[in-house]
Write a protein that holds these residues in place. Structure first.
Motif, PDB file in Angstrom:
ATOM      1  N   TYR A 138     -11.341 -17.368  13.720  1.00  0.00           N
ATOM      2  CA  TYR A 138     -11.796 -16.945  15.056  1.00  0.00           C
ATOM      3  C   TYR A 138     -11.355 -15.526  15.425  1.00  0.00           C
ATOM      4  O   TYR A 138     -12.051 -14.797  16.120  1.00  0.00           O
ATOM      5  CB  TYR A 138     -11.290 -17.943  16.119  1.00  0.00           C
ATOM      6  CG  TYR A 138      -9.874 -17.650  16.556  1.00  0.00           C
ATOM      7  CD1 TYR A 138      -9.625 -16.844  17.673  1.00  0.00           C
ATOM      8  CD2 TYR A 138      -8.783 -18.123  15.819  1.00  0.00           C
ATOM      9  CE1 TYR A 138      -8.322 -16.533  18.046  1.00  0.00           C
ATOM     10  CE2 TYR A 138      -7.492 -17.802  16.191  1.00  0.00           C
ATOM     11  CZ  TYR A 138      -7.269 -17.013  17.290  1.00  0.00           C
ATOM     12  OH  TYR A 138      -6.001 -16.681  17.650  1.00  0.00           O
ATOM     13  N   PRO A 168       6.272 -17.577  10.442  1.00  0.00           N
ATOM     14  CA  PRO A 168       6.850 -17.086  11.708  1.00  0.00           C
ATOM     15  C   PRO A 168       7.550 -18.189  12.484  1.00  0.00           C
ATOM     16  O   PRO A 168       7.216 -19.365  12.331  1.00  0.00           O
ATOM     17  CB  PRO A 168       5.640 -16.568  12.475  1.00  0.00           C
ATOM     18  CG  PRO A 168       4.442 -17.172  11.827  1.00  0.00           C
ATOM     19  CD  PRO A 168       4.809 -17.449  10.411  1.00  0.00           C
ATOM     20  N   ILE A 169       8.497 -17.796  13.302  1.00  0.00           N
ATOM     21  CA  ILE A 169       9.205 -18.766  14.136  1.00  0.00           C
ATOM     22  C   ILE A 169       9.089 -18.359  15.599  1.00  0.00           C
ATOM     23  O   ILE A 169       8.783 -17.209  15.907  1.00  0.00           O
ATOM     24  CB  ILE A 169      10.701 -18.873  13.745  1.00  0.00           C
ATOM     25  CG1 ILE A 169      11.395 -17.525  13.883  1.00  0.00           C
ATOM     26  CG2 ILE A 169      10.856 -19.452  12.359  1.00  0.00           C
ATOM     27  CD1 ILE A 169      12.895 -17.631  13.864  1.00  0.00           C
ATOM     28  N   THR A 170       9.368 -19.311  16.464  1.00  0.00           N
ATOM     29  CA  THR A 170       9.384 -19.048  17.904  1.00  0.00           C
ATOM     30  C   THR A 170      10.830 -18.831  18.323  1.00  0.00           C
ATOM     31  O   THR A 170      11.689 -19.657  18.005  1.00  0.00           O
ATOM     32  CB  THR A 170       8.806 -20.253  18.670  1.00  0.00           C
ATOM     33  OG1 THR A 170       7.483 -20.489  18.193  1.00  0.00           O
ATOM     34  CG2 THR A 170       8.780 -20.009  20.170  1.00  0.00           C
ATOM     35  N   THR A 171      11.079 -17.717  18.979  1.00  0.00           N
ATOM     36  CA  THR A 171      12.421 -17.491  19.513  1.00  0.00           C
ATOM     37  C   THR A 171      12.417 -17.985  20.955  1.00  0.00           C
ATOM     38  O   THR A 171      11.608 -17.496  21.754  1.00  0.00           O
ATOM     39  CB  THR A 171      12.777 -15.991  19.470  1.00  0.00           C
ATOM     40  OG1 THR A 171      12.425 -15.495  18.192  1.00  0.00           O
ATOM     41  CG2 THR A 171      14.251 -15.760  19.712  1.00  0.00           C
ATOM     42  N   ARG A 178      -1.987 -21.248  19.747  1.00  0.00           N
ATOM     43  CA  ARG A 178      -2.990 -21.599  18.730  1.00  0.00           C
ATOM     44  C   ARG A 178      -2.503 -22.706  17.803  1.00  0.00           C
ATOM     45  O   ARG A 178      -3.227 -23.113  16.901  1.00  0.00           O
ATOM     46  CB  ARG A 178      -3.322 -20.370  17.862  1.00  0.00           C
ATOM     47  CG  ARG A 178      -3.682 -19.141  18.652  1.00  0.00           C
ATOM     48  CD  ARG A 178      -5.026 -19.300  19.298  1.00  0.00           C
ATOM     49  NE  ARG A 178      -5.365 -18.115  20.088  1.00  0.00           N
ATOM     50  CZ  ARG A 178      -6.384 -18.062  20.917  1.00  0.00           C
ATOM     51  NH1 ARG A 178      -7.167 -19.105  21.086  1.00  0.00           N
ATOM     52  NH2 ARG A 178      -6.635 -16.971  21.584  1.00  0.00           N
TER      53      ARG A 178
HETATM   54  P1  NAD Z   1       2.119 -13.404  18.057  1.00  0.00           P
HETATM   55  O1  NAD Z   1       1.979 -12.502  16.886  1.00  0.00           O
HETATM   56  O2  NAD Z   1       2.549 -14.782  17.796  1.00  0.00           O
HETATM   57  O3  NAD Z   1       0.724 -13.455  18.816  1.00  0.00           O
HETATM   58  C1  NAD Z   1       0.056 -12.300  19.314  1.00  0.00           C
HETATM   59  C2  NAD Z   1      -1.444 -12.596  19.447  1.00  0.00           C
HETATM   60  O4  NAD Z   1      -2.044 -12.658  18.167  1.00  0.00           O
HETATM   61  C3  NAD Z   1      -1.769 -13.941  20.106  1.00  0.00           C
HETATM   62  O5  NAD Z   1      -2.950 -13.795  20.852  1.00  0.00           O
HETATM   63  C4  NAD Z   1      -1.999 -14.868  18.952  1.00  0.00           C
HETATM   64  O6  NAD Z   1      -2.819 -15.960  19.265  1.00  0.00           O
HETATM   65  C5  NAD Z   1      -2.631 -13.944  17.916  1.00  0.00           C
HETATM   66  N1  NAD Z   1      -2.287 -14.313  16.524  1.00  0.00           N
HETATM   67  C6  NAD Z   1      -1.102 -14.074  15.904  1.00  0.00           C
HETATM   68  N2  NAD Z   1      -1.141 -14.522  14.653  1.00  0.00           N
HETATM   69  C7  NAD Z   1      -2.380 -15.041  14.466  1.00  0.00           C
HETATM   70  C8  NAD Z   1      -3.019 -15.649  13.370  1.00  0.00           C
HETATM   71  N3  NAD Z   1      -2.387 -15.811  12.193  1.00  0.00           N
HETATM   72  N4  NAD Z   1      -4.280 -16.084  13.522  1.00  0.00           N
HETATM   73  C9  NAD Z   1      -4.913 -15.922  14.681  1.00  0.00           C
HETATM   74  N5  NAD Z   1      -4.365 -15.347  15.751  1.00  0.00           N
HETATM   75  C10 NAD Z   1      -3.116 -14.908  15.660  1.00  0.00           C
HETATM   76  O7  NAD Z   1       3.104 -12.671  19.093  1.00  0.00           O
HETATM   77  P2  NAD Z   1       3.775 -13.204  20.430  1.00  0.00           P
HETATM   78  O8  NAD Z   1       2.807 -14.038  21.198  1.00  0.00           O
HETATM   79  O9  NAD Z   1       4.360 -12.005  21.068  1.00  0.00           O
HETATM   80  O10 NAD Z   1       4.990 -14.105  19.958  1.00  0.00           O
HETATM   81  C11 NAD Z   1       4.953 -15.520  19.847  1.00  0.00           C
HETATM   82  C12 NAD Z   1       6.274 -15.989  19.270  1.00  0.00           C
HETATM   83  O11 NAD Z   1       6.438 -15.495  17.948  1.00  0.00           O
HETATM   84  C13 NAD Z   1       7.510 -15.518  20.048  1.00  0.00           C
HETATM   85  O12 NAD Z   1       8.433 -16.587  20.158  1.00  0.00           O
HETATM   86  C14 NAD Z   1       8.075 -14.406  19.187  1.00  0.00           C
HETATM   87  O13 NAD Z   1       9.470 -14.288  19.343  1.00  0.00           O
HETATM   88  C15 NAD Z   1       7.722 -14.909  17.815  1.00  0.00           C
HETATM   89  N6  NAD Z   1       7.635 -13.880  16.751  1.00  0.00           N
HETATM   90  C16 NAD Z   1       8.103 -14.225  15.529  1.00  0.00           C
HETATM   91  C17 NAD Z   1       8.011 -13.341  14.474  1.00  0.00           C
HETATM   92  C18 NAD Z   1       8.544 -13.763  13.134  1.00  0.00           C
HETATM   93  O14 NAD Z   1       8.961 -14.880  12.973  1.00  0.00           O
HETATM   94  N7  NAD Z   1       8.561 -12.878  12.152  1.00  0.00           N
HETATM   95  C19 NAD Z   1       7.397 -12.095  14.657  1.00  0.00           C
HETATM   96  C20 NAD Z   1       6.876 -11.764  15.920  1.00  0.00           C
HETATM   97  C21 NAD Z   1       7.001 -12.674  16.968  1.00  0.00           C
END
Ligand code: NAD
Length: 479
Positions: A316, A72-75, A270
């Protein structure tokens, strides 16, 4: 010994590098034969001014290997950044999104212990073509495009996937009671393709009640194929109700290339703490191994992962007192899975993959229908009175070969004999047809536009009305 398959890997942002390392450690320990090319994607590149989040040169690696394992990436916040996923899908023609959503009860808490659904989502068409317009002060539109070859490709893929993975049933979700032409086409092609798979059950659901059933009793579904928008929404619902979105992987597949990833984001809070669960990306990598014909390794990894989950070795996010035995970090989880390679789950179903990377060949009809022009829907931006006023005024635009037949506003007939209660915006569809039900020519349409221009109307668009083999190629008007 498998020969090495070249793949492109991107470590991404946030938790990306940690979960990618864990995933690669597990699959290489299992014997995956990979030749890895690394590319950079994500936040740093966006911030450098590359608005797609990828170096132009990285496409060469993707075109060469044709297989992309992506963290995954951060936008970055703020406008102007294009979604890398959408760009990758469109550029590489990844028409199918496949997302298995299976419960792991009792190891992961869920209301649906028996759920085991695979969502197959069309990835390129529908309302996601990105064709949107503002037409009047009050009205915006988005074009929904459903094509015959696009629908056939995804529906065939769903049936082939079901057959190759010993699934029993393929369901389709559509809204063809309302969108009779677009969703109607998807449903019709589903019915035609289903006939070629007598070994599989098939069924159609209207998406609203289908979605309700999916959320309530997902165990009645097996493989579900959907157009893009419904699939986008319901694949998230399906992953969530298994108990954790953190455990799901997804595959984006095209005729030439494929991309595999976790469905979650980069979880920046995280990052760098050895906390993240690598399971979603690992499940994406398992699908990749099947795709590159290393199904034996995929089977070994998936079963070791199930065994590890059964033993209560949990990160966790899914750790629960009483169910879990050990709370571990990303690295320790990966080490546990590696130590369990060769083991099979004891209560969860054992997985056995066969190599499935089928070229989908479409057979859609090459019959070229007899297409006749019979009129035009002329859309006007107009706010100078009532529907009856507009009907009376437009009579002046009538020509011998083409004349006003009906006016609608937001799809509802408002002239002739409209209802005074119907709410009207500044966006009017005026249907012009031949008064004697004959064909019209493009010259007739141009004459009509010329006339409307002379009369001072703001024509915002026209949509030609055709018949195909005598059947109307346009919807009738409500009311
Ligand atoms: P997120 O999925 O990163 O996180 C949502 C929640 O789930 C958070 O509480 C996080 O700590 C937890 N979480 C997610 N994956 C986890 C893992 N593998 N293990 C443990 N906990 C996990 O969603 P968000 O916070 O809305 O987005 C963060 C960033 O990710 C944003 O910049 C968004 O644009 C990006 N994003 C990228 C993709 C991709 O690259 N395909 C998809 C969705 C969001």
């Amino acid at each position: 010994m498998n020969t090495k398959t070249p793949i492109t890997v991107a470590y991404g942002d946030g938790i990306g590098p940690e979960i990618m390392q864990a995933t690669l450690d597990i699959i290489t320990a299992a014997g995956a034969a990979l030749e890895i090319e690394e590319i950079q994607i994500g936040e740093q590149l966006y911030l450098k001014g590359l608005n797609t989040g990828i170096e132009p040169s990285s496409w060469e690696s993707l075109r060469r290997t044709k297989v992309f394992l992506k963290a995954p990436i951060t936008t970055p916040q703020g406008g102007g950044f294009k979604s890398l996923n959408v760009t990758t899908r469109k550029v590489l023609g990844l028409y199918a999104n496949v997302r298995p959503c299976a419960s792991m009860y009792p190891y992961v808490h869920t209301k649906h212990p028996k759920m085991d659904v695979v969502i197959v989502r069309e990835n390129e068409e529908d309302l996601y073509a990105g064709v949107e317009h503002r037409q009047t002060n009050q009205v915006y539109q988005c074009l929904k495009l459903i094509t015959q070859p696009g629908s056939e490709k995804i529906i065939r893929y769903a049936f082939e996937y079901a057959r190759a993975n010993n699934r029993k049933k393929v369901s389709v979700f559509v809204k063809d009671n309302i969108m009779k032409m677009t969703d109607g086409l998807f449903h019709k092609i589903f019915d035609e393709v289903a006939l070629e798979y007598p070994d599989l059950q098939n069924e159609a659901w209207i998406v609203d009640i289908g979605a309700a059933k999916l959320a309530d009793t997902p165990e009645i579904f097996d493989v579900i194929v959907m157009p893009n928008l419904y699939g986008d929404i319901l694949s998230d619902v399906a992953a969530q109700i298994t108990g954790s979105v953190g455990l799901a992987g997804s595959a984006n597949l095209g005729q030439h290339c494929a991309m595999f990833e976790a469905i979650h984001g980069s979880a920046p809070k995280r990052a760098g703490q050895n906390l993240a669960n690598p399971s979603g990306l690992l499940m994406g990598a398992v699908m990749m191994l099947v795709h590159i014909k290393q199904a034996d390794i995929a089977t070994k990894v998936h079963n070791a992962w199930l065994y590890t989950m059964e033993k209560g070795i949990h990160t966790y996010d899914i750790y629960r007192e009483g169910v879990s035995s050990q709370k571990v970090g990303t690295k320790e989880f990966a080490q546990a899975v590696i130590a369990n390679l060769g083991k099979q789950p004891e209560t969860l179903p054992v997985v056995a993959y066969s190599n499935f990377a089928k070229e989908i060949t479409t057979k859609f009809s090459t019959h070229k229908a007899d297409k006749k022009l019979v009129g035009s829907d002329v859309f006007l931006d107009w706010d100078a009175g009532s529907p009856d006023d507009l009907g009376a005024l437009l009579a002046k635009a009538n020509l011998p070969n083409i004349a006003l037949s009906v006016i609608s506003n937001r799809g509802v007939k408002v002239w002739p004999n409209g209802m005074p209660e119907t709410f009207c915006t500044d966006h009017w569809r005026c249907r012009f047809l031949n008064p004697a039900n004959k064909n019209v020519s493009h010259k007739d349409l141009l004459d009509l536009l010329h006339k409307l221009n002379e009369l001072g109307y703001d024509v915002i668009k026209t949509e030609n009305l055709y018949t195909f083999d005598g059947e109307n190629g346009f919807s009738s008007i409500h009311g």
